[in-house]
Design a protein around this motif. Structure first.
Motif, mmCIF file in Angstrom:
data_model
loop_
_atom_site.group_PDB
_atom_site.id
_atom_site.type_symbol
_atom_site.label_atom_id
_atom_site.label_comp_id
_atom_site.label_asym_id
_atom_site.label_seq_id
_atom_site.Cartn_x
_atom_site.Cartn_y
_atom_site.Cartn_z
ATOM 1 N N LEU A 103 -20.407 -22.051 -8.342
ATOM 2 C CA LEU A 103 -21.006 -21.632 -7.087
ATOM 3 C C LEU A 103 -22.379 -22.300 -6.999
ATOM 4 C CD1 LEU A 103 -19.926 -19.547 -5.055
ATOM 5 C CD2 LEU A 103 -21.426 -17.865 -6.126
ATOM 6 N N ALA A 104 -22.717 -22.802 -5.813
ATOM 7 C CA ALA A 104 -24.051 -23.390 -5.643
ATOM 8 C C ALA A 104 -24.995 -22.319 -5.109
ATOM 9 C CB ALA A 104 -23.987 -24.568 -4.684
ATOM 10 N N THR A 105 -26.180 -22.217 -5.688
ATOM 11 C CA THR A 105 -27.179 -21.249 -5.220
ATOM 12 C C THR A 105 -28.525 -21.965 -5.124
ATOM 13 O OG1 THR A 105 -28.153 -20.528 -7.292
ATOM 14 C CG2 THR A 105 -26.017 -19.563 -6.739
ATOM 15 N N PRO A 106 -29.516 -21.330 -4.499
ATOM 16 C CA PRO A 106 -30.836 -21.966 -4.432
ATOM 17 C C PRO A 106 -31.430 -22.230 -5.822
ATOM 18 C CG PRO A 106 -30.700 -20.097 -2.935
ATOM 19 C CD PRO A 106 -29.457 -20.066 -3.751
ATOM 20 N N ALA A 107 -30.945 -21.519 -6.832
ATOM 21 C CA ALA A 107 -31.469 -21.731 -8.183
ATOM 22 C C ALA A 107 -30.505 -22.571 -9.018
ATOM 23 C CB ALA A 107 -31.728 -20.391 -8.864
ATOM 24 N N ALA A 371 -21.010 -10.461 -9.323
ATOM 25 C CA ALA A 371 -22.189 -10.547 -8.460
ATOM 26 C C ALA A 371 -23.083 -11.654 -8.981
ATOM 27 C CB ALA A 371 -22.949 -9.223 -8.449
ATOM 28 N N ASN A 372 -23.366 -12.607 -8.134
ATOM 29 C CA ASN A 372 -24.296 -13.672 -8.507
ATOM 30 C C ASN A 372 -25.635 -13.419 -7.846
ATOM 31 O OD1 ASN A 372 -23.037 -15.740 -10.274
ATOM 32 N ND2 ASN A 372 -21.474 -15.640 -8.674
ATOM 33 N N LEU A 373 -26.593 -13.020 -8.660
ATOM 34 C CA LEU A 373 -27.919 -12.697 -8.136
ATOM 35 C C LEU A 373 -28.860 -13.869 -8.411
ATOM 36 C CD1 LEU A 373 -28.262 -9.039 -9.520
ATOM 37 C CD2 LEU A 373 -27.204 -9.813 -7.386
ATOM 38 N N THR A 374 -29.321 -14.498 -7.343
ATOM 39 C CA THR A 374 -30.291 -15.577 -7.504
ATOM 40 C C THR A 374 -31.671 -14.948 -7.608
ATOM 41 O OG1 THR A 374 -28.904 -16.996 -6.164
ATOM 42 C CG2 THR A 374 -31.171 -17.710 -6.502
#
Lengths: 538, 499
Positions: A103-107, A371-374
């Motif tokens: 998954l791509a995230t801001p981090a 849950a992916n928490l950035t």
């Protein structure tokens, strides 16, 4: 002690039940924005509920692979490695990779679900070949103790557990543990060492020897096995239950003792430059492995393709595919079919094949929440053992979290992604799925924050983006009697034009199992087609 | 007599506020995040004062005797509060927060007791209206006086430890004065007087001995004059001056002392760079103070120096503050120098440039995050940035105090394929310090140095590469990301040194 724990849980339940009725507490900051992701449930549910138009075109293909998880990708990988490029791979989701997607995230990248691979033992030949091809296993893939690229070996510290306000190194807590607990833990490990010495459990599991004693283990629950062996330590029971939920999404009372023990006693991989318990991981979990496999099928993967009807015409398989992008059904006439999608779909898709359809109904799948928490900054490490890759909370409904940037070398603390896991194993799988799909992203997010709050009260304010992933059929459940039962055997067999390549066929949702089933299906297909190849299985 | 009591209100109020400020400042220094520290310390203190005021109703007899005893107690407790907290932080950092709030609460409660007692004593001579008006006036005046004196005079000139002791002495002085004023009304006079004199003696001795008491690196820091202090998003930067000695502390760790930093930076740069007459491009990782760059610029063959330091606050400070640019010779303003404010690791991963000489001046491997920057994986990344004939130098902690840690760095560099050449130099502020040169071919020490070195000469050079018995090579494992042995060695060895 137990009564106190029960009362505390009851109290928490009451508070949670009351919460929605009141106005949100003024102190709680608003929930961070984010996405609601997961298996394409709406598309998938059309299989169960909807109808599809008749095909408007028929195409021929020598080999068709249905499903782009690790099983399907591994099948494509082995076909391509053997010079057989005339195949297509149909994937229902927008992207192949299954549980091993990233998954791509801001981090930066993070895992969607699967996030590690144990060091493969000498029997996992195919996985070792893949790792060598990807440059992560250095040198001879068949060496007993090969070297691995340090960047993929999980950095120290690998894991820690939170109990009584303190983090403890490893997964065995140091507080609230009596001498009796410790003695049982030591005896449990001795039992496992003995089982390991007998080579009773293998990865891939198909190479395990299914002796009468082993089959008897399968007919017993893991929890009952512990009790029968005189293990009654609550800490040991937590530890084993945690492992069952973590690997199989199923509580220890439902997991087959064979599967439960397989988790502990099958890992035989060694490395020249790491301890045996070290795992291979990357910021995006196992997505690097999926990408590595995908390279072999480049240009032959069709995403957004939902197979809704499979018929054996006698000389070929007719496979009807709904193409979401084109809004039409296409028919493939496939000389050879590799079914690499989850087996619970079989009754909805296969025409005829009564024995397989009946066998497929014996499979059950565990629902999972990820849950992916950035986070704008790493979480407060808390007291005790420092922040590890895998961070587990004792006596929690969740399974803890991994830190996506753990493998990175950095001078300063930087934004990171905390990937939190929870198998909905305290209710029946169907109920769990209803719960999973019935609650909003916000409601699940509140539950995630509530679970982690005792170790990380600061988490809510650190989270800048929160992506909830719902996996209704995340993994097959190796329940009592299932692993060495008949249902699974029905799918493991070979047939002239059809074979199954999914971890479901092993009854254990492991990367190595999916990969093995994919490679096995490909090799059987190659043999039928008369293509010469070097086996990756012996 | 009531004027005397009002004067004591003034003193008592100023002392109370002083302890509160000292605790807040101290917590901010050592824990960072000054907003949180000040607000929690002040909150605790005010609450404790409330508790003290409430408790005052239970004091019914011998008001003056109690007042004197409380005053003595505050004097000793408050006077030693800063010193106690420092020692606590140095020796047992774990319960520091607990001790901090405990001490703040205790002092707050005692100060809260005081004012109501004085009001009740004064009530015998003055109308209630007068008592309230005058006591509170002096109370707030005292607070005002201290809040101005504290940052302007006390902290810069006395430091926190001595400031606290000074206020302790004032409290005791008030107690002794009260004893003298009320000598006729006090039954247990000799006993109280003895206690007062003892408290005075202890505080005076501590005040005189504060110099010795604070020679520990962490405590020394705050005894010196702070010429610059700021908290950047990355670290707390404190520059202190004691006579002609400028010191830089990052997160309370001494980075250099201007008295001997030339020894460290000459030893860091010249043994490597002086053997590379063809070195055109130099990279410095860490070292935002520009002192290594100052040494590098002494080599005329160097055309560009790229300094990668995370913290813009550091490079800004060492580019602009006159005392500091005097120290680094304005190195950061040189047209040859490019300053990049980035995480050195991100920068190395994202760039492909190669350099002839690379200086790695990272913090010591005291935790797992920094331990990664001493790993074989890091050195393999480094290797990609080193030109064919290039050399890298790594500051590698002390081969004397952390012997196995030092040799672990050597072993790790060797495992990554480098020819590693260890050496050491004495830097009095740090002790015996170690460095490792890493290259692709065997290394021979230089036979000449730039003209203006103060420490290095060709004659002393062979000694740098000699390791006496107590620093000689010991076996060490390779530091890998997945074992982090260096952090474990380092922790064990420094714990041994400190205890």
């Amino acid at each position: 002690m137990e009564r106190r724990a029960f009362l505390a849980a009851a109290g928490a339940g009451t508070a949670a039940a009351l919460l929605p009725a009141c106005a949100p507490p003024a102190a709680a900051p608003p929930l961070p924005p984010g996405r609601l992701l997961g298996q394409a449930a709406t598309l998938g549910h059309r299989l169960r509920d909807g109808t599809f138009p008749a095909p408007d075109e028929t195409r021929r293909v020598p080999v068709l692979i249905v499903g782009g998880g690790i099983g399907g990708l591994a099948a494509g990988w082995k076909l391509a490695r053997s010079g057989m490029h005339d195949f297509l791979l149909l994937e229902m989701e927008a992207e192949a990779g299954g549980n091993s997607r990233g998954l791509a995230t801001p981090a930066g990248p993070c895992p969607l679900a699967a996030h590690y691979l144990p060091l493969p033992g000498t029997q996992a030949v195919a996985v070792r070949e893949l790792l060598a091809e990807l440059g992560v296993l250095l040198g001879d893939p068949r060496a007993p103790r090969p070297r691995y690229d340090e960047n993929y070996l999980c950095a120290t510290p690998q894991e820690r557990v939170y109990r009584d306000g303190l983090w403890h190194e490893g997964l065995w807590p140091r507080t609230g543990v009596t001498a009796g607990d410790r003695a049982q833990h030591a005896r449990f490990r001795e039992r496992l060492a003995a089982l390991r010495a007998q080579n009773a459990f293998s990865v891939p599991m198909a190479l395990s020897r299914p002796t009468a004693a082993m089959r008897a283990l399968d007919r017993l629950g893991m929890r009952d096995w512990l009790l029968a062996e005189g293990f009654d330590s609550p800490v040991l029971h937590w530890y084993v239950d945690y492992a069952c939920r973590d690997d199989y999404g199923t509580a220890s009372d439902s997991v087959s003792a064979w599967a439960g023990l397989h988790y502990f006693a099958s890992r035989s991989g060694e490395a020249a430059n790491a301890e045996g318990e070290t795992v291979l991981t990357a910021p995006d979990g196992n997505a690097w492995l999926a990408r590595g496999l995908m390279r072999a099928s480049a240009g032959r993967i069709v995403p957004g393709a939902l197979v809704h009807r499979v018929v054996d015409s006698g000389s070929a398989y007719e496979v009807d595919v709904w193409l979401e992008a084109e809004q039409r059904t296409l028919r493939y006439r496939a000389g050879q079919l590799i079914w690499a999608a989850p087996l619970f779909l079989v009754p909805h898709v296969f025409a005829g094949h009564e024995r397989l359809r009946a066998a497929a109904r014996a499979f059950s799948h565990a629902p999972w929440l990820v849950a992916n928490l950035t986070l704008s900054a790493p979480p407060d490490p808390g007291a005790g053992a420092p922040l590890a890759w895998d961070n587990v909370l004792y006596d929690s409904p969740g399974l803890g979290y991994v830190i996506s940037t753990h493998q990175r070398m950095r001078l300063a603390p930087a934004p990171t992604v905390l990937t939190y896991y929870r198998a909905l194993s305290d209710v029946a799988p169907g109920t769990g799925r209803e719960l999973l799909l019935g609650q909003s992203r916000e409601a699940w997010l509140e539950a995630v924050f509530a679970d982690l709050a005792r170790a990380h009260p600061e988490l809510r304010t650190l989270t800048v983006q929160a992506d909830i992933v719902r996996l209704g059929h995340a993994m097959v459940r190796p329940t009592v009697g299932f692993v060495w039962g008949e249902a699974r055997a029905a799918f493991a067999a070979d047939a002239p034009r059809l074979r199954f390549a999914h971890a479901d066929v092993s009854g254990l949702s492991l990367f190595e199992e999916a990969h093995y089933r994919g490679v096995l299906a490909a090799e059987r297909t190659l043999r039928r087609l008369g293509v010469r190849f070097t086996s990756s299985l012996v | 007599m009531h004027q005397a009591l009002l004067a004591s209100v003034f003193v008592v109020a100023s002392c109370g506020l002083a302890y509160e400020l000292i605790a807040g400042a101290l917590a901010s220094y050592v824990l960072g995040d000054s907003v949180t520290q000040f607000s929690t310390v002040i909150g605790t203190y005010l609450f404790a004062m409330g508790v003290g005021s409430w408790l005052s109703k239970y004091v019914v007899r011998d008001l003056i005797g109690r007042f004197v005893r409380i005053e003595l107690l505050i004097g000793v407790l408050g006077g030693f509060s800063a010193a106690a907290l420092y020692f606590m932080f140095v020796w047992a950092p774990e319960p520091f927060k607990l001790a901090l709030y405990f001490i703040v609460f205790l002092i707050g409660a005692l100060v809260g007791l005081e004012i109501p007692l004085i009001m009740r004593i004064l009530k015998r001579d003055l109308a209630f209206r007068e008592v309230v008006s005058q006591v509170l006036t002096f109370d707030y005046l005292g607070a005002l006086a201290v809040s101005i004196l504290f940052p302007v005079l006390l902290v810069p000139h006395l430091g926190l430890v001595r400031s606290a002791l000074l206020f302790g002495l004032l409290n005791v002085a008030v107690a002794l004065w009260a004893l003298w004023l009320f000598r006729a009304q006090l039954p247990a006079l000799p006993w109280l007087r003895g206690q007062g004199v003892a408290a005075l003696a202890v505080l005076l001795a501590a005040f005189a001995g504060a110099g010795q008491m604070t020679t520990f690196a962490e405590t020394q820091l705050y005894a010196d004059e702070i010429v610059h202090a700021e908290t950047s998003p990355y670290q707390r930067i404190v520059v202190t001056r004691w006579k002609d000695d400028l010191r830089l502390h990052l997160n309370n760790n001494l980075q250099f002392s201007s008295r001997d930093e030339y020894r460290y930076h000459e030893a860091l740069v010249h043994p490597g760079l002086a053997t590379l007459p063809g070195a055109r491009r130099v990279l410095v990782l860490g070292g935002g103070d520009g002192l290594a760059v100052r040494e590098i610029l002494k080599h005329p063959q160097v055309e560009t120096v790229t300094l990668v330091d995370l913290d813009p606050a550091m490079t800004r400070l060492f580019s602009t503050a006159p005392a500091l640019t005097a120290l680094n010779g304005g190195a950061l303003a040189s047209p040859k120098v490019t300053v990049v404010n980035a995480d050195a690791l991100v920068w190395l991963e994202e760039n492909t440039e190669r350099f002839d000489f690379i200086v790695i001046d990272f913090p010591d491997p005291s935790n797992f995050s920094i331990g990664k920057l001493y790993s074989a994986a890091f050195y393999r990344l480094l290797e990609k940035h080193l030109s064919e004939t290039g050399l890298a130098v790594v500051q590698s902690t002390s081969p004397l105090y952390a012997r196995q840690s030092f040799w672990c760095v050597v072993t790790t560099l060797e495992s990554a394929g480098f020819v590693a050449t260890p050496y050491h130099a004495l830097v009095p502020s740090f002790g015996e310090w170690g460095f490792v040169l890493a290259g692709r071919r065997p290394y021979a020490p230089p036979t000449a140095y730039p003209a203006d070195t103060r420490f290095l000469t060709p004659a002393v050079t062979p000694a740098l590469f000699e390791f006496p018995r107590d620093m000689a090579r010991v076996d060490a494992e390779v530091n890998q990301l997945n074992n982090q042995v260096l952090v474990r060695y380092f922790e064990q060895e420094w714990r041994h040194v400190i205890r």
